[in-house]
Design an enzyme around this catalytic site. Structure first.
Site, PDB file in Angstrom:
ATOM      1  CB  SER A 350     -76.414  35.796 -29.900  1.00 20.33           C
ATOM      2  OG  SER A 350     -77.743  35.788 -29.555  1.00 20.33           O
ATOM      3  CE1 TYR A 363     -76.096  39.258 -25.453  1.00 20.59           C
ATOM      4  CE2 TYR A 363     -77.787  38.541 -27.011  1.00 20.59           C
ATOM      5  CZ  TYR A 363     -76.630  38.162 -26.020  1.00 20.59           C
ATOM      6  OH  TYR A 363     -76.360  36.779 -26.418  1.00 20.59           O
TER       7      TYR A 363
HETATM    8  P1  NAI Z   1     -73.159  32.561 -18.733  1.00 25.09           P
HETATM    9  O1  NAI Z   1     -73.774  33.844 -17.924  1.00 25.09           O
HETATM   10  O2  NAI Z   1     -73.761  31.382 -18.232  1.00 25.09           O
HETATM   11  O3  NAI Z   1     -71.589  32.609 -18.838  1.00 25.09           O
HETATM   12  C1  NAI Z   1     -70.926  33.876 -19.332  1.00 25.09           C
HETATM   13  C2  NAI Z   1     -69.595  33.845 -18.445  1.00 25.09           C
HETATM   14  O4  NAI Z   1     -68.753  34.772 -19.046  1.00 25.09           O
HETATM   15  C3  NAI Z   1     -69.730  33.783 -17.255  1.00 25.09           C
HETATM   16  O5  NAI Z   1     -68.855  32.923 -16.421  1.00 25.09           O
HETATM   17  C4  NAI Z   1     -69.178  35.164 -16.828  1.00 25.09           C
HETATM   18  O6  NAI Z   1     -68.416  35.278 -15.504  1.00 25.09           O
HETATM   19  C5  NAI Z   1     -68.119  35.511 -17.862  1.00 25.09           C
HETATM   20  N1  NAI Z   1     -67.908  36.813 -18.244  1.00 25.09           N
HETATM   21  C6  NAI Z   1     -68.682  37.995 -18.101  1.00 25.09           C
HETATM   22  N2  NAI Z   1     -68.149  39.138 -18.416  1.00 25.09           N
HETATM   23  C7  NAI Z   1     -66.919  38.879 -18.623  1.00 25.09           C
HETATM   24  C8  NAI Z   1     -66.011  39.680 -18.930  1.00 25.09           C
HETATM   25  N3  NAI Z   1     -65.881  40.787 -19.017  1.00 25.09           N
HETATM   26  N4  NAI Z   1     -64.649  39.146 -18.895  1.00 25.09           N
HETATM   27  C9  NAI Z   1     -64.676  37.428 -18.937  1.00 25.09           C
HETATM   28  N5  NAI Z   1     -65.541  36.807 -18.602  1.00 25.09           N
HETATM   29  C10 NAI Z   1     -66.691  37.375 -18.532  1.00 25.09           C
HETATM   30  O7  NAI Z   1     -73.854  32.893 -20.201  1.00 25.09           O
HETATM   31  P2  NAI Z   1     -73.818  32.143 -21.647  1.00 25.09           P
HETATM   32  O8  NAI Z   1     -75.021  31.999 -21.904  1.00 25.09           O
HETATM   33  O9  NAI Z   1     -72.948  30.961 -21.514  1.00 25.09           O
HETATM   34  O10 NAI Z   1     -72.926  32.935 -22.541  1.00 25.09           O
HETATM   35  C11 NAI Z   1     -71.739  32.803 -23.158  1.00 25.09           C
HETATM   36  C12 NAI Z   1     -71.766  33.635 -24.483  1.00 25.09           C
HETATM   37  O11 NAI Z   1     -72.842  32.955 -25.238  1.00 25.09           O
HETATM   38  C13 NAI Z   1     -72.038  35.115 -24.377  1.00 25.09           C
HETATM   39  O12 NAI Z   1     -71.351  35.714 -25.171  1.00 25.09           O
HETATM   40  C14 NAI Z   1     -73.601  35.105 -24.539  1.00 25.09           C
HETATM   41  O13 NAI Z   1     -73.969  36.299 -25.364  1.00 25.09           O
HETATM   42  C15 NAI Z   1     -73.570  34.014 -25.815  1.00 25.09           C
HETATM   43  N6  NAI Z   1     -74.976  33.564 -26.293  1.00 25.09           N
HETATM   44  C16 NAI Z   1     -75.944  33.069 -25.084  1.00 25.09           C
HETATM   45  C17 NAI Z   1     -77.123  32.604 -25.322  1.00 25.09           C
HETATM   46  C18 NAI Z   1     -78.046  31.880 -24.272  1.00 25.09           C
HETATM   47  O14 NAI Z   1     -79.220  31.861 -24.466  1.00 25.09           O
HETATM   48  N7  NAI Z   1     -77.419  31.576 -23.065  1.00 25.09           N
HETATM   49  C19 NAI Z   1     -77.719  32.688 -26.723  1.00 25.09           C
HETATM   50  C20 NAI Z   1     -76.807  33.382 -27.713  1.00 25.09           C
HETATM   51  C21 NAI Z   1     -75.569  33.547 -27.353  1.00 25.09           C
END
Ligand code: NAI
Length: 481
Positions: A350, A363
C-alpha cells in the site's frame, strides 16, 4: 543421453535418476573419455565421428521403438548431425537439446584446447529439415549463449519447443528436475496424453494471449483488488486459482470467470494460518500444478493509534496483512524455486508502506513490513528467475473501509458509523476502481517491475518519502480517522 566432450556420462546422474522409473536409459562416454577408447589422432575427434558413435550405440542397444534423445554440449551438436542423416528421423521419437548449438558454432574460432578446436572446425552447416520433435533448454546464465540464435530454427524444425531457464553451462547437473520434467512432458504428449501447461507455454509459434498457458493464484479474490486482478488475468488467458476467507464471494468470482469463458478453481483460505496455506499449496500444486504467478493480495483495514488498539487486534492486522504475505511466499516461493523454471510473485502492500500515520499504526506497520520483506526476498529469488513485484495502491474504491475495524477511544457507535460512511464516500468520490490496480499488476508482471505505486497520490507520497521524509513524519500527526 548424449553428453558433451569431455564430460563423462555421470553428467546425467540427476536426470537419469528422475527418469529411470519410466524409461530404459542408455548413457555412454564419448571417444577419448572414461572407459571408451582414446584415439590418438586429433582428426578422429569430429562432430561426424561423435554422430557415428551415437548411431552405433542406438544400433547396439537395439531399441524396440524410436528413442528419446537428450544432448548436451558437443553431444547436442552430434545429435543434430545424426538427425540430418537419411533414415535417422525414423529411429528418434524426440530430441531435447540442453545446450544451444549456436554457442558451439561461435566457439569455432576461439577454442582453447586442440580437441575442442577440432570438434568446432567439424561443425556441419545447418543441414536439412528435422521432422523429429525438438525441445531446446536454453540456459540464460551461460555466457556463451546467444539467445537469439534460435530465432530462425523453426523453419527447419517445424515441431519445436523452447524453455529458457536461469542456469549456467552445466544445467543437467544444476537443474536435473527441469530437464527430466521437460523430457517427461514431451514424451507424455507424444504418447497421446494432453499437453502439460508448461509444454504448451514453451511451444514455439503457438498463438496465445499475454497470460495464456499460465496458472495464477490470487488470495483475497472474493472482493475488490483481488477479484479485479483475477478477472483481468482470466481475460488475458490465464487459468485461475482464486482463494478467500469468504466462501460465498470467492465462489462468485470463480463463477464470473467461468461465465466469461475462463477457468477458475475457488478455494476457502485464511492466509494468516500458516499450516492452512501450506496445505493449500500442496493441494493446488498436486491438482493444478505450481502457479506461475502468485498474487498475495488478501488484507484488511484497521484504524487506530497504537495505544488505543488492543494488542490482539494489532497482532491480527500483522498476522493477516504481513503474515499472509509471508505464508504465501514461503509456501509457493520454495515450490517455484524447486521447479526451476522461474515465475513471479506479486505482494500487495500500500502507499501506507512508506507514508506513516499515527491513526493507522498497525496497518502502516504491516504494509511497511510487506514492502521491506519483498525487497529482501526479490534479491533472494532473482537467481532462480523468480520475479517479485510490490504493489502500492493509493485510495481505491473497494470494500476495504466497510470491513475496517476502528479502535478509537471515546467514540460512540454512531460517531464511528458516521466516520465510516464519510470515508466510504471519500473512497467512492475518488473514483479510482480496483480494475486500475489489476491493470497495473498485469503490466508490472509483464515487465518484471520491482515496485509499482498505483494512483497519483501513491506516486506523490512515494516521491515525498524519498526526497523529504520529514514532511511525512509531520503529516503522520494528523488525525485521519
Ligand atoms: P476488500 O476488502 O475489498 O478485499 C479484501 C479481500 O480479502 C476480501 O474478499 C476479504 O474477504 C479477504 N480477506 C480478508 N482477510 C482474509 C484472510 N485472513 N484470508 C484470506 N482472505 C482474506 O479490500 P481491497 O481494497 O481489495 O484490499 C486488497 C488488498 O489491497 C489489501 O491487502 C489492502 O490492504 C490493499 N490495499 C487496498 C487499498 C484500498 O484503498 N482499497 C489501498 C492500498 C492497499
Amino acid at each position: 543421453m548424449v553428453n558433451g566432450w569431455p564430460d563423462p556420462h555421470q553428467l546425467w546422474d540427476g536426470v537419469a535418476a528422475r527418469l529411470a522409473d519410466r524409461f530404459r536409459i542408455v548413457r555412454y562416454d564419448n571417444r577419448g573419455v572414461g572407459k571408451s577408447s582414446v584415439p590418438k589422432q586429433i582428426s578422429s575427434y569430429s562432430v561426424a565421428g561423435l554422430a557415428d558413435d551415437l548411431g552405433a550405440v542406438i544400433a547396439a542397444v537395439d531399441p524396440d521403438g524410436p528413442v528419446h534423445l537428450l544432448g548436451h554440449g558437443w553431444g547436442s551438436v552430434a545429435v543434430w548431425d545424426y538427425l540430418t542423416r537419411p533414415g535417422s528421423n525414423a529411429r528418434v521419437a524426440s530430441f531435447t537439446s540442453v545446450s544451444p548449438v549456436d554457442r558451439l558454432l561461435r566457439m569455432r574460432h576461439r577454442c582453447p584446447l586442440r580437441i575442442h578446436r577440432a570438434l568446432a572446425k567439424s561443425v556441419p552447416g545447418p543441414g536439412r529439415r528435422v521432422d523429429v520433435p525438438v525441445q531446446l533448454i536454453v540456459a540464460a546464465n551461460d555466457p556463451s549463449v546467444r539467445r537469439r540464435g534460435f530465432d530462425d530454427l523453426r523453419r527447419r524444425v517445424p515441431r519445436l519447443w523452447r524453455r529458457d531457464i536461469r542456469a549456467g553451462e552445466q544445467s543437467p547437473t544444476s537443474h536435473p528436475q527441469v530437464v527430466a520434467a521437460a523430457v517427461g512432458e514431451l514424451a507424455d504428449f507424444l504418447d497421446g496424453r494432453p499437453p502439460a501447461r508448461s509444454l504448451l507455454r514453451s511451444q514455439v509459434g503457438r498463438e496465445r494471449p499475454d497470460f495464456g498457458d499460465t496458472l495464477v493464484s490470487v488470495t483475497g479474490a472474493g472482493s475488490g483488488i483481488g477479484r479485479a486482478t483475477a478477472l483481468a488475468f482470466a481475460r488475458a488467458g490465464a487459468e485461475l486459482v482464486v482463494s478467500d476467507i469468504d466462501e460465498v464471494t470467492v465462489a462468485e468470482t470463480a463463477a464470473q470467470i467461468v461465465e466469461s469463458g475462463g477457468v477458475a478453481h475457488p478455494y476457502v483460505l485464511d492466509v494468516s494460518d500458516a499450516a492452512a496455506v501450506e496445505r493449500f499449496a500442496v493441494e493446488v500444486c498436486a491438482t493444478h500444478g505450481v502457479p506461475d504467478i502468485v498474487v498475495n493480495n488478501a488484507g484488511i483495514g484497521q484504524a487506530g493509534e497504537f495505544l488505543t488498539t488492543p494488542a490482539d487486534q494489532w497482532d491480527r492486522v500483522l498476522d493477516i496483512n504481513f503474515g499472509g504475505v509471508v505464508n504465501g511466499c514461503r509456501a509457493f516461493g520454495k515450490r517455484l524455486v524447486e521447479r526451476g523454471t522461474g515465475g513471479h510473485i506479486v505482494n500487495v502492500a500500500s502507499m501506507a508502506s512508506y507514508a506513516p500515520s499515527k491513526s493507522l499504526n498497525a496497518y502502516c506497520t504491516s504494509k511497511a513490513a510487506v514492502y521491506m520483506f519483498s525487497d529482501c526476498l526479490r534479491a533472494e529469488l532473482d537467481s532462480a528467475g523468480v520475479g517479485l513485484t510490490t504493489i502500492c495502491p493509493g485510495v481505491i474504491d473497494t470494500n476495504i473501509v466497510a470491513a475496517t475495524r476502528f479502535d478509537l477511544l471515546g467514540r460512540t457507535d454512531e460517531s464511528l458509523q458516521r466516520r465510516r460512511e464519510q470515508l466510504q464516500r471519500l473512497f467512492r468520490y475518488r473514483r479510482y476502481g480496483p480494475d486500475k490496480v489489476a491493470k497495473a499488476i498485469l503490466a508490472a508482471v509483464k515487465t518484471n517491475k520491482a515496485t509499482r505505486p498505483v494512483a497519483p497520490e501513491a506516486y506523490l507520497l512515494y516521491g515525498t518519502s524519498r526526497i523529504a521524509p520529514q514532511v511525512l513524519r509531520s503529516t503522520a500527526r494528523w488525525d485521519l480517522v
